[in-house]
Design an enzyme around this catalytic site. Structure first.
Site, PDB file in Angstrom:
ATOM      1  N   ALA A 152     -46.060 -19.130  -1.381  1.00  7.50           N
ATOM      2  CA  ALA A 152     -46.323 -17.935  -2.187  1.00  7.50           C
ATOM      3  C   ALA A 152     -47.035 -18.337  -3.471  1.00  7.50           C
ATOM      4  O   ALA A 152     -46.539 -19.170  -4.232  1.00  7.50           O
ATOM      5  CB  ALA A 152     -45.016 -17.227  -2.511  1.00  7.50           C
ATOM      6  N   THR A 153     -48.195 -17.748  -3.720  1.00 10.29           N
ATOM      7  CA  THR A 153     -48.931 -18.065  -4.943  1.00 10.29           C
ATOM      8  C   THR A 153     -48.652 -17.051  -6.050  1.00 10.29           C
ATOM      9  O   THR A 153     -49.092 -17.235  -7.185  1.00 10.29           O
ATOM     10  CB  THR A 153     -50.451 -18.097  -4.672  1.00 10.29           C
ATOM     11  OG1 THR A 153     -50.848 -16.812  -4.179  1.00 10.29           O
ATOM     12  CG2 THR A 153     -50.804 -19.162  -3.655  1.00 10.29           C
ATOM     13  N   HIS A 164     -42.124  -8.313  -0.005  1.00  7.08           N
ATOM     14  CA  HIS A 164     -42.599  -9.335   0.936  1.00  7.08           C
ATOM     15  C   HIS A 164     -41.431 -10.176   1.456  1.00  7.08           C
ATOM     16  O   HIS A 164     -41.378 -10.518   2.634  1.00  7.08           O
ATOM     17  CB  HIS A 164     -43.637 -10.225   0.258  1.00  7.08           C
ATOM     18  CG  HIS A 164     -45.017  -9.639   0.256  1.00  7.08           C
ATOM     19  ND1 HIS A 164     -46.137 -10.374   0.528  1.00  7.08           N
ATOM     20  CD2 HIS A 164     -45.440  -8.373   0.044  1.00  7.08           C
ATOM     21  CE1 HIS A 164     -47.200  -9.595   0.450  1.00  7.08           C
ATOM     22  NE2 HIS A 164     -46.813  -8.382   0.155  1.00  7.08           N
ATOM     23  N   ARG A 223     -39.414  -8.707   4.274  1.00  2.66           N
ATOM     24  CA  ARG A 223     -40.045  -8.645   5.592  1.00  2.66           C
ATOM     25  C   ARG A 223     -39.972  -9.959   6.355  1.00  2.66           C
ATOM     26  O   ARG A 223     -40.342 -10.021   7.517  1.00  2.66           O
ATOM     27  CB  ARG A 223     -41.517  -8.233   5.449  1.00  2.66           C
ATOM     28  CG  ARG A 223     -41.689  -6.787   5.041  1.00  2.66           C
ATOM     29  CD  ARG A 223     -43.127  -6.371   5.148  1.00  2.66           C
ATOM     30  NE  ARG A 223     -43.992  -7.354   4.475  1.00  2.66           N
ATOM     31  CZ  ARG A 223     -45.242  -7.112   4.114  1.00  2.66           C
ATOM     32  NH1 ARG A 223     -45.780  -5.957   4.355  1.00  2.66           N
ATOM     33  NH2 ARG A 223     -45.962  -8.033   3.512  1.00  2.66           N
ATOM     34  N   ARG A 224     -39.554 -11.027   5.664  1.00  4.62           N
ATOM     35  CA  ARG A 224     -39.548 -12.331   6.323  1.00  4.62           C
ATOM     36  C   ARG A 224     -38.188 -12.612   6.951  1.00  4.62           C
ATOM     37  O   ARG A 224     -37.157 -12.454   6.297  1.00  4.62           O
ATOM     38  CB  ARG A 224     -39.884 -13.435   5.323  1.00  4.62           C
ATOM     39  CG  ARG A 224     -41.265 -13.301   4.736  1.00  4.62           C
ATOM     40  CD  ARG A 224     -41.775 -14.584   4.141  1.00  4.62           C
ATOM     41  NE  ARG A 224     -41.173 -14.973   2.895  1.00  4.62           N
ATOM     42  CZ  ARG A 224     -41.559 -14.552   1.687  1.00  4.62           C
ATOM     43  NH1 ARG A 224     -42.549 -13.688   1.573  1.00  4.62           N
ATOM     44  NH2 ARG A 224     -40.964 -14.976   0.614  1.00  4.62           N
ATOM     45  N   ASP A 246     -50.035 -17.128   0.963  1.00  5.90           N
ATOM     46  CA  ASP A 246     -50.229 -15.718   0.599  1.00  5.90           C
ATOM     47  C   ASP A 246     -50.156 -15.600  -0.937  1.00  5.90           C
ATOM     48  O   ASP A 246     -49.071 -15.636  -1.503  1.00  5.90           O
ATOM     49  CB  ASP A 246     -49.148 -14.888   1.273  1.00  5.90           C
ATOM     50  CG  ASP A 246     -49.363 -13.380   1.091  1.00  5.90           C
ATOM     51  OD1 ASP A 246     -50.428 -12.989   0.596  1.00  5.90           O
ATOM     52  OD2 ASP A 246     -48.451 -12.619   1.450  1.00  5.90           O
TER      53      ASP A 246
END
Lengths: 147, 147, 147
Positions: free
Chosen positions: C13-14, C29, C32-33, C62
């Site tokens: 993750a950025t 996000h 959803r993982r 992402d």
């Protein structure tokens, strides 16, 4: 990356160096072109530029969006100019590649002039695409065949 | 160009003439439609419009983005409306073609409402596309098959 | 929708939770993982994150656009970082999927920083796409093969 073709070619530039940022963009583009390129600057009369360069090899028009912007800024009839361009393209002997831009895939701009410009750009893109033998969409620098 | 089909068809318009510019856009669209088109204006309740027009020929919904804008402006639950639309689409007998727009391929807007709107539009586009038999991307007026 | 793979995978993750809106996006996000995902936050040094996670399964980065934004905001040399990323990608054993965004299909922004950012994003997208085995364009959530 240098745009090297092995044949002579004509770069028809519609950009004008109106400010430092634009001048730098133009210089960047010039540096990428190899020695076989002849540059012809033509902000408004693309039909004349096409006529004058037919027979000198393939032409790259960069770009349709700035041309349209120049037309609108100069108060020209861009609808008529667009139709005349399509007619002229149909009778060229040497190939013409035209760079254009998608402007309409963001949020509708609050600026009225920007809305008119993106409407006009969408129409001119449609006219030119309808008259073209091939249409390609550039995605991250890669070509995607549309037509 | 006139949209001529040779069969009767229904144009479901979600736009409202809130100002002069929008009124002009609507009039432009009306002029392009041939006599076989029946127009039904429906800014909010697309499900009712689809139910009422099933059996009258193919329907063209123009467009999903304005419908979403109308829902958000009216304070409706757009997530629920989007899911109900997808369910309604699945049980239509006559074909439905839905026009929508990509809003998310520009710079992230500084306006918070614009960011929420483009997030919502992206989700609704995904829901409707997932439930559609075919999805086409228009590039310079040319169709590119996505699904 | 849950991103479920059946194998363990790494989410790089950025994004950084700089404000409430970003924190909410990050939380959305995360929800959803599925449990097979390990998350590694890395706003700047993607090369180190790739090196550290090679051997732990497929990686999903992402996204590239936020990484570039972080680089520019931190005053880093994004051109050099972009080239180093492309070199690092070429020597990974486990697969890497990189999410990026098209920023250049709207009206040219009036904000100079936004113009520089979208120029930079276009270049980084081109560099990474040129070095990738596959490139897909997401249209309404559906994949369109570019390469």
């Amino acid at each position: 990356m240098t745009l090297s073709l092995g044949v002579r070619a004509v770069y028809i530039a519609t950009a004008e160096a109106g400010d430092d940022e634009m001048a730098r963009r133009i210089a960047d583009h010039q540096m990428r072109r190899g020695p076989e390129w002849t540059t012809r600057a033509e902000p408004l009369d693309l039909v004349a530029a096409l006529k004058a360069t037919d027979g000198q090899g393939p032409r790259l028009v960069d770009c349709l969006t700035l041309w349209l912007s120049n037309l609108m800024f100069a108060g020209r009839d861009w609808r008529q100019a667009g139709q005349e361009l399509v007619s002229a393209l149909a009778v060229q002997d040497d190939p013409v590649v035209i760079v254009s831009n998608e402007l309409g895939s963001g949020i509708v701009p609050e600026n009225k002039l920007a809305r008119e410009f993106r409407d006009a750009a969408g129409l001119v893109n449609q006219w030119v695409a309808a008259g073209s033998d091939e249409v390609w969409l550039a995605v991250a620098g890669l070509p995607l065949k549309v037509k």
